[in-house]
Enzyme design. Structure first.
Site, PDB file in Angstrom:
ATOM      1  N   ILE A  35      14.237  -2.004  -8.122  1.00 33.18           N
ATOM      2  CA  ILE A  35      13.508  -1.960  -9.397  1.00 33.18           C
ATOM      3  C   ILE A  35      14.141  -0.956 -10.351  1.00 33.18           C
ATOM      4  O   ILE A  35      13.980  -1.026 -11.552  1.00 33.18           O
ATOM      5  CB  ILE A  35      12.008  -1.660  -9.150  1.00 33.18           C
ATOM      6  N   TYR A 141      -1.777  -1.286   4.636  1.00 33.20           N
ATOM      7  CA  TYR A 141      -0.393  -1.517   5.060  1.00 33.20           C
ATOM      8  C   TYR A 141      -0.366  -2.437   6.290  1.00 33.20           C
ATOM      9  O   TYR A 141       0.390  -3.401   6.348  1.00 33.20           O
ATOM     10  CB  TYR A 141       0.234  -0.166   5.385  1.00 33.20           C
TER      11      TYR A 141
END
Ligand code: AKB
Length: 314
Positions: A35, A141
């Site tokens: 990113i 998660y």
């Protein structure tokens, strides 16, 4: 010849995996994406593209531009960060995975993504956790990892995508720091040992978790991706581990090379809760039987290498 696209290439695994794959398959064959951009070797040593995994169009465009035949999807939030931002974690971890799987489907590419010991929960057998067992994680998660394993299985059964994955333990490395994980203490302890000769652990004494040194993790990824498909019964995702250790074990190993090394504790309840919900030790025999998984580094061998490398660098 493999042509591989990596997402999250500037993260803890990606920074080293990118270089390793370029060494094996050639620099131009490995397209690193993340990113953001920096001036690290993964960016300057071969093709690099800025890609947000939430943007499926950009991901597809880059994968098609380079005609990739393999996608390694590493971009994700780790356990502690995901627990602090569960809604965003669902969007990024599941949305990113779905986009990467869709890209693999469109390009008929082989696919790898890591799962984790975080996929297990408090009702999982804690010692020698089997490959196939109860999976009821209590963290976002963990929920993402279990769902991710099932989704990757689904893409194989429904669309024929050659998906493969590993349930990684805590990974210890000396190149890029991990960020936002529960097992990060096991990396920080080495940096602080070399810099200050002491460390304050946010994980309590006696908390056992599986760990593995990064060179073994990279080898495991490459071996699994190269493995004969007809031998794989599990695909997503294999238990892999090299050691089951607590903070005091690492401290004792470090103290042999850093005399007087001091370990203190200031437990972080949020990360301790996550650690307590994970196995103490997992059983990696399915990985050994189906594709020959083995590791090279035990605790003391890893400690020696970590301390040597960090002393050179810091
Ligand atoms: C974490 O601590 O979140 C990771 C993992 C074990 O998946 N290192």
């Amino acid at each position: 010849m493999k042509r591989i696209l990596i997402t999250g290439a500037l993260g803890q695994i990606g920074s080293e995996l990118t270089l390793k794959l370029r060494e094996i398959y050639g620099a131009d064959q490995v397209i690193a994406t993340d990113i953001k951009k920096n001036d690290s070797e993964a960016v300057v040593g071969g093709p690099f593209e800025t890609v947000d995994v939430m943007d499926v169009n950009k991901l597809m465009e880059i994968a098609k531009k380079y005609k990739v035949d393999t996608i390694m999807h590493l971009a994700a939030l780790l356990s502690a960060t995901a627990e602090a931002n569960p809604i965003f974690a669902w969007k990024l971890n599941m949305g990113g995975l779905m986009n990467a799987l869709e890209t693999a489907r469109e390009l008929k590419a082989q696919f790898f993504t890591p799962s984790s010991i975080g996929a297990f929960g408090p009702s999982t057998p804690k010692i020698h956790t089997p490959q196939d067992t109860i999976m009821r994680p209590i963290t976002m998660y963990g929920v993402n990892k279990v769902a991710g394993e099932l989704l990757a299985d689904y893409y194989y059964y429904k669309f024929g995508v050659d998906t493969r994955g590993l349930r990684f333990p805590g990974l210890i490395s000396n190149v890029a720091l991990p960020g936002g994980g529960t097992t990060d203490y096991a990396v920080e302890i080495y940096y602080e040992a070399v810099k200050k000769g002491k460390y304050t652990s946010y994980i309590a004494e006696g908390t056992y978790m599986d760990m593995m040194y990064m060179p073994d993790a990279l080898r495991a990824i490459i071996d699994l991706m190269e493995a004969d498909a007809s031998k794989l019964k599990h695909r997503n995702s294999f238990n892999v581990t090299a050691m089951s250790i607590a903070p005091e074990d690492i401290a004792a190993s470090i103290a042999m090379l850093v005399p007087g090394f001091e370990l203190n504790y200031k437990v972080d309840p949020a990360r301790q809760r996550i650690a307590d919900s994970w196995p103490d030790s997992i059983d990696a025999s399915a990985a050994s039987e189906e594709w020959g998984f083995k590791y090279k580094y035990d605790l003391d061998k890893m400690t020696k290498d970590m301390i040597e490398k960090l002393r050179e660098r810091l």
